[in-house]
Enzyme design. Sequence first.
Site, PDB file in Angstrom:
ATOM      1  N   VAL A   9      -6.470-130.528  45.199  1.00 44.60           N
ATOM      2  CA  VAL A   9      -5.254-130.837  45.954  1.00 44.60           C
ATOM      3  C   VAL A   9      -4.466-129.597  46.355  1.00 44.60           C
ATOM      4  CG1 VAL A   9      -5.030-133.166  45.007  1.00 44.60           C
ATOM      5  CG2 VAL A   9      -3.873-131.244  43.866  1.00 44.60           C
ATOM      6  N   ASN A  68      -1.148-138.546  42.029  1.00 46.03           N
ATOM      7  CA  ASN A  68      -1.083-138.420  40.571  1.00 46.03           C
ATOM      8  C   ASN A  68      -1.564-137.070  40.063  1.00 46.03           C
ATOM      9  OD1 ASN A  68      -1.227-139.492  37.653  1.00 46.03           O
ATOM     10  ND2 ASN A  68      -3.338-138.906  38.082  1.00 46.03           N
ATOM     11  N   TYR A  91       6.783-127.027  35.536  1.00 45.71           N
ATOM     12  CA  TYR A  91       6.351-128.428  35.597  1.00 45.71           C
ATOM     13  C   TYR A  91       7.539-129.353  35.814  1.00 45.71           C
ATOM     14  CZ  TYR A  91       4.272-132.864  34.077  1.00 45.71           C
ATOM     15  OH  TYR A  91       3.842-134.171  33.997  1.00 45.71           O
ATOM     16  N   LYS A 134       8.372-131.625  39.121  1.00 49.83           N
ATOM     17  CA  LYS A 134       8.477-133.076  39.016  1.00 49.83           C
ATOM     18  C   LYS A 134       9.841-133.580  39.477  1.00 49.83           C
ATOM     19  CE  LYS A 134       4.343-134.049  37.510  1.00 49.83           C
ATOM     20  NZ  LYS A 134       3.404-134.840  38.327  1.00 49.83           N
ATOM     21  N   THR A 137      -2.445-139.828  25.900  1.00 52.35           N
ATOM     22  CA  THR A 137      -3.635-139.557  26.704  1.00 52.35           C
ATOM     23  C   THR A 137      -4.448-138.476  26.013  1.00 52.35           C
ATOM     24  OG1 THR A 137      -2.613-137.783  27.998  1.00 52.35           O
ATOM     25  CG2 THR A 137      -2.350-140.035  28.834  1.00 52.35           C
TER      26      THR A 137
END
Length: 252
Positions: free
Chosen positions: A62, A88, A154, A158, A189
Site C-alpha cells: 500500500v 485496514n 502510529y 491514526k 491478535t
Amino acid sequence: MTSPFDLSGKTAIVTGSTRGIGRAIAEALIAQDARVVISSESADDTARAAGELGMPGLACDVSDDSAQAALVGFAVKELGGLDILVCNAGITGKAGPFAEIDMDDYARVMAINLRSQVVLCNLALPRIAERGGGAAVLVASLSGLRGNGRINAYALAKAGVAQLARNLAVEWGPQGVRVNAISPGFIATELSQPLLDDAAFMARRMAMTPLRRPGTPAEVAGVAAFLASPAGAFVTGHNLVVDGGTLITDGS
C-alpha cells in the site's frame, strides 16, 4: 424479510486481510454474501488466504501508489465493480517518545498508515460512486484519541485517519458514498501476543478497561460489517470506538 446486514451482490476490497483484524473483516463481509478481494503485501499470504476463503486475491504494497491502482482495477475487473472499501493495512513502527523518534521510521509509518488510505480512497471512491453509492471503512485506532508516551507516529497517523473519514464523508456524501472510521482498542491478535503474555501490562490495561478483557478481531469485524451494510445506511463521518470502554473509563 431481507436482513439489514445483507451484502448479497456487493463487492469489496479489504487491505491487510490475510490475518488478524483484516482477515476477520473479510470473513464477516463474506458471511453476509459479499464478494471480497483479499490483499496483503505478501504474495504467498495473499494466495493462501484467498484460497482458504474462496475469493480473488492480489498482493499489494500500500506504500506503492501504482500497486494500489492495480488493486482497484483488479477488483473492478474480477468483481464487476466496487461497492465497499476497507482500508485496514498498517504497521506499528518503533515505540518511543517523539523526542527520540527515528524520522525514517516516522515517514514509513505515515506513508503506510495514512497516506496510503488517502491514495486508495481517491482511487476507489469514484468507482463506488459509479455503482450508485456504497461505503468505505477506514481502520484508525484508540491510540489516535488518547495521549501516550510511547506510541508516536502510529497514533498521529491514526488520528489523521479519523479526520480523513470525516473529510471524505463530507466530500462524497452527495454521491451516496458513506465513509466511517473504526478505532479498535486492545485486541487479541498474533501481533499483540507479546503484550498478552506480559502480566504486568495486562493487569494495568485491563484495570483501565470496563469490560476487563481484550477484544477479538471478530468483534471489530462485526462493526465493519455494520458500517458497510444497509444497517449503517445513515451513518457517515463517524469514528466508532471498539475498545471495551477504555476511552471513557476513569480506571474504577
